[in-house]
Design an enzyme around this catalytic site. Sequence first.
Site: not given
Length: 663
Positions: A211, A274-276
């Site tokens: 992100h 998160d969400e890597n």
Amino acid sequence: VDASFTVARSGHDEARLRSGLGRFLRRLQGRTGDVLTRSPAADPGSATLWVDVAAASPAIPGLGDDESYRIDSTGGQLRLTAGTVVGALRGLETALQLLSGDRQGFFWPAVTIDDRPRFRWRGLLIDVGRHFEPVEVIERNLDAMAAVKLNVLHFHLSEDQGFRVESRKFPRLHELGSDGQYYTQDELRHLVSYAAERGIRVVPEFDMPGHVTSWVVGYPELASAPGPYTLIRRWGVFDAAFDPTRDETYKFIDTFIGEMAPIFPDAYWHIGGDENNGKQWAANPKIQAFMAKHGLADAHALQTYFNQRLLTILRRHGKRMMGWDEILQPGLPDETVVHSWRGAKGLTDAAKLGYDAVLSAGYYIDLMNTAAAHYAVDPLPADSSLTDEQAARVLGGEATMWGEWVGPETIDSRIWPRTAAIAERLWSPREVTDVDDMYRRLARVSGELEDLGLTHLRNRGVLLRRLAAGQPAWPLEALADVVEPVKGYRRGGQQPEMTSLGPLTHLVDAVGADSPGARATRAAIAALLDDAPRFALGRDALTDRFSAWRDAAAGFDRLAARAPALREVAPLAADLGAMGVVGLDALGFLAEDVPPPDGWRDAAIGVLDEAARPKAALEFPAVPLLRELVEGAAMTADLRAMTPADWRAAVRAKAAPPRRGRG
């Protein structure tokens, strides 16, 4: 409580307490219409309100600060006693909620209250990375947080779509990564001070290692793949990630955190995590070689390596690390706080492994679920498998206002009033679960929040009038009363053309996530069907409601002819009119105890099937109960051979949608 009102203070005194009393008196005066004296009473025993505070609260609020208070309103006086100033501020909010009135005027009822929070961490995340929110928006939401006794603003300040903080060390962060929309350092200091004055902590989040597109627009050397990069305008999970193998990455982060740490004095620092998706790491030969050399088996192991080095930096700046539950991997430092968003399991797993944890799963208010759905979620439910020692590591919870679909005009209506229900869940005993009573009180609290400048109620009318292009908007209002935004993350599929630069001025932006009109319709139909075989309870009110739906559809056609912005919701208006006709027919069959003609039931269900299809990112939440009404009308003859209870159960079973397979 009248013009003779006086207030007295005793014990500890400080500017924060006096400011809190000033805000309290302004709101009290606004509600009563009386001019209230600001001068302290000479004799506390004769004052209308006596505030007695034992000691100061820390200048910078911290986890576990004493927020308890006691109220005694007997003998013609309301006495508020608290161990700390923040406890007194919480008690003043309760005093405002207790204010009552009758023909003789305003008064406080005779009560004794001993109150303290159940959880130490009661937060609200506001994401300003995806859509920027001006200072005044954050201020009024801090006021609302204080009113419902939330005590943590989780400030999500960087995203793929925007970097929202002025950095004097690395100016290209805000110059190239923000579209010119960011907070100056002075504005951030002001917001932290504004929050502290209300007993609210500010925990910053700068998401990493994923992100991070807005970081690498200005500093592409931080990324794991060569640039150039541009700001992301759409929503989703993107590839850009910091390069965790270069010492220069950590030097940059160290310098940046060193610049920001004095601005955000809270002990906790949220790293995101998160969400890597790991795609850049997998495609970079140097990173793959680094992983092989250091025995890092996969992207999770590499991210843990990154977190360990990041923790060293945070420790040096006096911060404790917090991150989303993806960081819960072997080797995660013990002092890390795990923030669970993917499910309650992440919370319990973290607590069992010895980590402090905060719950947001079930409190994602951007999913547009109802207040009742959020109210049912408890960080420590009665069936929790945690021991007392493990349960003590559950710090509390946070409502999360992710910013894909909110702007300054609409964010209040997405946060409030539902977040007040979450605030009560985090403050009050587990056993407080009466949903009907929650909604009764929520309606009053919603109105009281307007005193603070919130726009969650008033901006609905503003947006509807704009959509109606200055014409009488009653048909649009009738439609808006019974639709809700689609739940979950389905709006993007309904409006794929929308980007971060698009206008948030559609009907879906005007209506709330928990429609009182839809809720009232469902309750009225359920009450009518439960009144079998009379079917009289609420029938007249439902007749009026369904007639209004039918008439609104005809009126909508005339309205939309001169309001082009309404074209996308014209099919919804047609559905509303058709549902009104179906509802009126069903009421007639039930009232007259006659079976519907052949084919009516199938045609009516077809109407409801069409109405159940989302359009313009909106849906009718009352459709399931309308199905029951249709099935009930089709089964009136069966009622003669069944008990009302068995008939009602059969109606529910027939109206239930078919179960779908995983495909």
